[in-house]
Motif scaffolding. Sequence first.
Motif, PDB file in Angstrom:
ATOM      1  N   ILE A 173     -22.349  29.512  51.712  1.00 51.04           N
ATOM      2  CA  ILE A 173     -22.270  30.474  50.603  1.00 51.04           C
ATOM      3  C   ILE A 173     -23.586  30.464  49.829  1.00 51.04           C
ATOM      4  CG2 ILE A 173     -19.765  30.493  50.416  1.00 51.04           C
ATOM      5  CD1 ILE A 173     -19.962  28.516  48.116  1.00 51.04           C
ATOM      6  N   THR A 174     -24.665  30.332  50.570  1.00 53.40           N
ATOM      7  CA  THR A 174     -26.050  30.528  50.098  1.00 53.40           C
ATOM      8  C   THR A 174     -26.615  29.381  49.282  1.00 53.40           C
ATOM      9  OG1 THR A 174     -25.580  31.659  47.978  1.00 53.40           O
ATOM     10  CG2 THR A 174     -25.587  33.011  49.979  1.00 53.40           C
ATOM     11  N   LEU A 175     -25.937  28.265  49.158  1.00 50.68           N
ATOM     12  CA  LEU A 175     -26.493  27.150  48.399  1.00 50.68           C
ATOM     13  C   LEU A 175     -27.520  26.414  49.245  1.00 50.68           C
ATOM     14  CD1 LEU A 175     -23.427  25.619  46.511  1.00 50.68           C
ATOM     15  CD2 LEU A 175     -25.269  27.008  45.600  1.00 50.68           C
ATOM     16  N   MET A 176     -28.664  26.140  48.645  1.00 49.96           N
ATOM     17  CA  MET A 176     -29.760  25.500  49.366  1.00 49.96           C
ATOM     18  C   MET A 176     -29.740  23.993  49.137  1.00 49.96           C
ATOM     19  SD  MET A 176     -31.478  27.602  51.238  1.00 49.96           S
ATOM     20  CE  MET A 176     -29.883  28.309  51.650  1.00 49.96           C
ATOM     21  N   GLU A 177     -28.671  23.345  49.594  1.00 46.91           N
ATOM     22  CA  GLU A 177     -28.668  21.889  49.613  1.00 46.91           C
ATOM     23  C   GLU A 177     -29.319  21.438  50.920  1.00 46.91           C
ATOM     24  OE1 GLU A 177     -25.914  20.750  51.998  1.00 46.91           O
ATOM     25  OE2 GLU A 177     -26.347  22.838  52.343  1.00 46.91           O
TER      26      GLU A 177
END
Length: 229
Positions: A173-177
């Motif tokens: 869901i587009t989180l840049m972890e």
Amino acid sequence: MNWQLMWDSLPRMLGGLTLTLQLIVGSLALGALVAFGVALLRLSGNRVVETLAAAYVFVFRGTPLLVQIFLVYYGLGQFEFIRDSILWPFLREPYWCAILALTLNTGAYTSEVLRGAILSVPQGQVEAARACGMSRALAFRRIVLPVAIRQMLPAYGNEVILMVKATSLASTITLMEVTGIARRMIAQTFAVFELFIVAGVIYLVLNFIATRLIKFAEWRLTPYLRARA
């Protein structure tokens, strides 16, 4: 194996470590609160409340976490009353959607671990506390809960490890972890094998630290076993 690429990619992936740790700590902390409440509801003796709590546990333990994340992120915005509520500034952000989904998921699993630990506390200890004049609430707080926490730590350690790995799904869901950064770099370099190895090593180190912390907590909470040894 492109060792130079793996080494050069490490600083960029570590840049997503802060977000990964926020997801881990935030979901575990909030999930522990949810688990405590749900476990008490499961043990309340009220059939209606127990059924509702059991239904929540069944749903979130019986469905994939990825589906839960998608339903929270893509599904809640479909309802107009949610978009008009004060929660919408949070629920429209992928970060809070990931926290919510991870919290509800780990809360369901942890509540069962805690409920089993509470039920496993010897009844003789509870009766002894009551005989000493403790109220039911005081006996729960000073006798039942500390013993239950000690007994649930090994099983809870497994849940912590699972949640560390589960945060990788936040990249969907587009989180840049860590995993999100790895996927972006793979799209640029097509070095799938090398970059996912680096990401896997980072998660391996996180889980190693988590297992050490759990073992330290077990050691601190069982002084009677240390004395016997």
